[in-house]
Write a protein that holds these residues in place. Sequence first.
Motif, PDB file in Angstrom:
ATOM      1  N   ASP A   5       0.635  -1.211  -0.125  1.00 33.80           N
ATOM      2  CA  ASP A   5      -0.070   0.208  -0.015  1.00 33.80           C
ATOM      3  C   ASP A   5       0.815   1.006   0.079  1.00 33.80           C
ATOM      4  O   ASP A   5       0.550   2.161  -0.568  1.00 33.80           O
ATOM      5  CB  ASP A   5      -0.962   0.026   1.044  1.00 33.80           C
ATOM      6  CG  ASP A   5      -2.303  -0.695   1.000  1.00 33.80           C
ATOM      7  OD1 ASP A   5      -2.338  -1.400  -0.146  1.00 33.80           O
ATOM      8  OD2 ASP A   5      -3.047  -0.853   1.948  1.00 33.80           O
ATOM      9  N   ASP A   6       1.847   1.415   0.733  1.00 31.12           N
ATOM     10  CA  ASP A   6       3.002   2.541   0.729  1.00 31.12           C
ATOM     11  C   ASP A   6       3.490   2.570  -0.568  1.00 31.12           C
ATOM     12  O   ASP A   6       3.425   3.884  -0.900  1.00 31.12           O
ATOM     13  CB  ASP A   6       3.828   2.093   1.607  1.00 31.12           C
ATOM     14  CG  ASP A   6       3.690   2.521   2.994  1.00 31.12           C
ATOM     15  OD1 ASP A   6       2.583   3.045   3.466  1.00 31.12           O
ATOM     16  OD2 ASP A   6       4.837   2.272   4.039  1.00 31.12           O
ATOM     17  N   THR A   7       3.830   1.755  -1.332  1.00 27.50           N
ATOM     18  CA  THR A   7       4.439   1.959  -2.660  1.00 27.50           C
ATOM     19  C   THR A   7       3.128   2.476  -3.516  1.00 27.50           C
ATOM     20  O   THR A   7       3.349   3.308  -4.306  1.00 27.50           O
ATOM     21  CB  THR A   7       4.967   0.375  -3.360  1.00 27.50           C
ATOM     22  OG1 THR A   7       5.949   0.114  -2.353  1.00 27.50           O
ATOM     23  CG2 THR A   7       5.620   0.946  -4.453  1.00 27.50           C
ATOM     24  N   LEU A   8       2.146   1.833  -3.279  1.00 29.45           N
ATOM     25  CA  LEU A   8       0.802   2.169  -4.494  1.00 29.45           C
ATOM     26  C   LEU A   8       0.667   3.698  -4.018  1.00 29.45           C
ATOM     27  O   LEU A   8       0.521   4.344  -5.000  1.00 29.45           O
ATOM     28  CB  LEU A   8      -0.100   1.310  -4.105  1.00 29.45           C
ATOM     29  CG  LEU A   8      -0.254  -0.096  -4.632  1.00 29.45           C
ATOM     30  CD1 LEU A   8      -1.519  -0.691  -4.206  1.00 29.45           C
ATOM     31  CD2 LEU A   8      -0.037   0.001  -6.044  1.00 29.45           C
ATOM     32  N   LEU A   9       0.731   4.067  -2.872  1.00 28.38           N
ATOM     33  CA  LEU A   9       0.380   5.627  -2.308  1.00 28.38           C
ATOM     34  C   LEU A   9       1.389   6.476  -3.139  1.00 28.38           C
ATOM     35  O   LEU A   9       1.303   7.161  -3.854  1.00 28.38           O
ATOM     36  CB  LEU A   9       0.603   5.734  -0.883  1.00 28.38           C
ATOM     37  CG  LEU A   9      -0.805   5.791  -0.381  1.00 28.38           C
ATOM     38  CD1 LEU A   9      -0.674   6.117   1.200  1.00 28.38           C
ATOM     39  CD2 LEU A   9      -1.522   7.053  -0.998  1.00 28.38           C
ATOM     40  N   ASP A  10       2.763   6.139  -3.112  1.00 32.73           N
ATOM     41  CA  ASP A  10       3.750   6.735  -3.657  1.00 32.73           C
ATOM     42  C   ASP A  10       3.637   6.985  -5.015  1.00 32.73           C
ATOM     43  O   ASP A  10       3.887   7.984  -5.719  1.00 32.73           O
ATOM     44  CB  ASP A  10       5.195   6.232  -3.515  1.00 32.73           C
ATOM     45  CG  ASP A  10       5.711   6.122  -1.976  1.00 32.73           C
ATOM     46  OD1 ASP A  10       5.090   7.372  -0.933  1.00 32.73           O
ATOM     47  OD2 ASP A  10       6.676   5.583  -1.520  1.00 32.73           O
ATOM     48  N   ILE A  11       3.097   5.882  -5.654  1.00 31.52           N
ATOM     49  CA  ILE A  11       2.995   5.984  -7.164  1.00 31.52           C
ATOM     50  C   ILE A  11       1.885   6.727  -7.542  1.00 31.52           C
ATOM     51  O   ILE A  11       2.010   7.761  -8.262  1.00 31.52           O
ATOM     52  CB  ILE A  11       2.741   4.326  -7.744  1.00 31.52           C
ATOM     53  CG1 ILE A  11       4.004   3.596  -7.391  1.00 31.52           C
ATOM     54  CG2 ILE A  11       2.358   4.409  -9.185  1.00 31.52           C
ATOM     55  CD1 ILE A  11       3.776   2.251  -7.933  1.00 31.52           C
ATOM     56  N   TYR A  12       0.705   6.699  -6.696  1.00 33.06           N
ATOM     57  CA  TYR A  12      -0.496   7.480  -6.982  1.00 33.06           C
ATOM     58  C   TYR A  12      -0.305   8.828  -6.835  1.00 33.06           C
ATOM     59  O   TYR A  12      -0.677   9.560  -7.461  1.00 33.06           O
ATOM     60  CB  TYR A  12      -1.691   6.803  -5.712  1.00 33.06           C
ATOM     61  CG  TYR A  12      -2.952   7.516  -6.095  1.00 33.06           C
ATOM     62  CD1 TYR A  12      -3.940   6.934  -7.054  1.00 33.06           C
ATOM     63  CD2 TYR A  12      -3.182   8.578  -5.157  1.00 33.06           C
ATOM     64  CE1 TYR A  12      -5.235   7.583  -6.893  1.00 33.06           C
ATOM     65  CE2 TYR A  12      -4.503   9.010  -5.412  1.00 33.06           C
ATOM     66  CZ  TYR A  12      -5.511   8.426  -6.129  1.00 33.06           C
ATOM     67  OH  TYR A  12      -6.829   8.924  -6.076  1.00 33.06           O
ATOM     68  N   ASP A  13       0.379   9.051  -5.987  1.00 27.66           N
ATOM     69  CA  ASP A  13       0.736  10.547  -5.389  1.00 27.66           C
ATOM     70  C   ASP A  13       1.800  11.307  -6.481  1.00 27.66           C
ATOM     71  O   ASP A  13       1.783  12.569  -6.637  1.00 27.66           O
ATOM     72  CB  ASP A  13       1.635  10.661  -4.078  1.00 27.66           C
ATOM     73  CG  ASP A  13       0.440  10.655  -3.038  1.00 27.66           C
ATOM     74  OD1 ASP A  13      -0.864  10.648  -3.340  1.00 27.66           O
ATOM     75  OD2 ASP A  13       0.823  10.339  -1.657  1.00 27.66           O
ATOM     76  N   ARG A  14       2.396  10.351  -7.318  1.00 29.56           N
ATOM     77  CA  ARG A  14       3.226  11.225  -8.342  1.00 29.56           C
ATOM     78  C   ARG A  14       2.449  11.984  -9.058  1.00 29.56           C
ATOM     79  O   ARG A  14       3.102  13.027  -9.772  1.00 29.56           O
ATOM     80  CB  ARG A  14       3.918  10.128  -9.218  1.00 29.56           C
ATOM     81  CG  ARG A  14       5.146   9.195  -8.422  1.00 29.56           C
ATOM     82  CD  ARG A  14       5.914   8.511  -9.216  1.00 29.56           C
ATOM     83  NE  ARG A  14       6.718   9.331 -10.238  1.00 29.56           N
ATOM     84  CZ  ARG A  14       7.543   9.054 -11.208  1.00 29.56           C
ATOM     85  NH1 ARG A  14       7.423   7.941 -11.932  1.00 29.56           N
ATOM     86  NH2 ARG A  14       8.269   9.760 -11.806  1.00 29.56           N
ATOM     87  N   THR A  15       1.202  11.762  -9.256  1.00 26.42           N
ATOM     88  CA  THR A  15       0.472  12.558 -10.337  1.00 26.42           C
ATOM     89  C   THR A  15      -0.676  13.140  -9.515  1.00 26.42           C
ATOM     90  O   THR A  15      -1.744  13.604 -10.231  1.00 26.42           O
ATOM     91  CB  THR A  15      -0.048  11.717 -11.656  1.00 26.42           C
ATOM     92  OG1 THR A  15      -0.987  10.869 -10.863  1.00 26.42           O
ATOM     93  CG2 THR A  15       0.989  11.229 -12.220  1.00 26.42           C
ATOM     94  N   SER A  16      -0.707  13.073  -8.335  1.00 27.09           N
ATOM     95  CA  SER A  16      -1.928  13.634  -7.332  1.00 27.09           C
ATOM     96  C   SER A  16      -3.009  12.445  -7.806  1.00 27.09           C
ATOM     97  O   SER A  16      -4.379  13.019  -7.632  1.00 27.09           O
ATOM     98  CB  SER A  16      -2.342  14.967  -7.714  1.00 27.09           C
ATOM     99  OG  SER A  16      -1.207  15.787  -7.599  1.00 27.09           O
ATOM    100  N   GLY A  17      -3.036  11.423  -8.311  1.00 28.69           N
ATOM    101  CA  GLY A  17      -3.827  10.591  -8.579  1.00 28.69           C
ATOM    102  C   GLY A  17      -4.587  10.709  -9.825  1.00 28.69           C
ATOM    103  O   GLY A  17      -5.987  10.345 -10.052  1.00 28.69           O
ATOM    104  N   TYR A  18      -3.893  11.092 -10.675  1.00 31.51           N
ATOM    105  CA  TYR A  18      -4.578  11.308 -12.305  1.00 31.51           C
ATOM    106  C   TYR A  18      -3.584  10.282 -12.850  1.00 31.51           C
ATOM    107  O   TYR A  18      -2.522  10.021 -12.985  1.00 31.51           O
ATOM    108  CB  TYR A  18      -4.429  12.638 -12.673  1.00 31.51           C
ATOM    109  CG  TYR A  18      -5.306  13.604 -12.074  1.00 31.51           C
ATOM    110  CD1 TYR A  18      -6.394  13.940 -12.576  1.00 31.51           C
ATOM    111  CD2 TYR A  18      -4.726  14.208 -10.687  1.00 31.51           C
ATOM    112  CE1 TYR A  18      -7.060  14.661 -11.876  1.00 31.51           C
ATOM    113  CE2 TYR A  18      -5.517  15.257 -10.126  1.00 31.51           C
ATOM    114  CZ  TYR A  18      -6.971  15.573 -10.781  1.00 31.51           C
ATOM    115  OH  TYR A  18      -7.650  16.424 -10.015  1.00 31.51           O
TER     116      TYR A  18
END
Length: 139
Positions: A5-18
């Motif tokens: 989940d931590d990694t997924l959040l980091d990835i997701y945040d790279r584009t603010s979730g877009y």
Amino acid sequence: MAYTDDTLLDIYDRTSGYCHICGRKLAFTNYAKPGKRGAWEVEHSVARANGGTERLNNLYPACIPCNREKRDGSTRAARSRNGRTRAPLSREKRATAKTRNALAGGAAGAVIGGRFFGPAGALIGGLIGAAVGKSAKVE
Ligand SMILES: [Zn+2]
């Protein structure tokens, strides 16, 4: 590849979730849930087939249709099919860009206000310029 989940959040945040390809809003909780609203997957900017790594700088969130369509094609080509040249900004970069716009707007407003209305004009112009700069669209 299973991500924490931590990694997924980091990835997701790279584009603010877009989606980094088409810019569509993604729903964090619908990771790897095809058919769900905002469903997304981890997209390898350089495909694994082309030697892409599992490091964060190679991983982006993408909606499932974009990820499936891109396959091992290039990120640049996939984005340009969607009329985009770069990934949406992370929350952090978005905030930095807004501050920069506000400062630039404030400075420009102060110069213009000061020229026409003196010191009080500079202050008011600065405030207006900062507000305009801050509200400028950041992508
Ligand atoms: Zn997409």
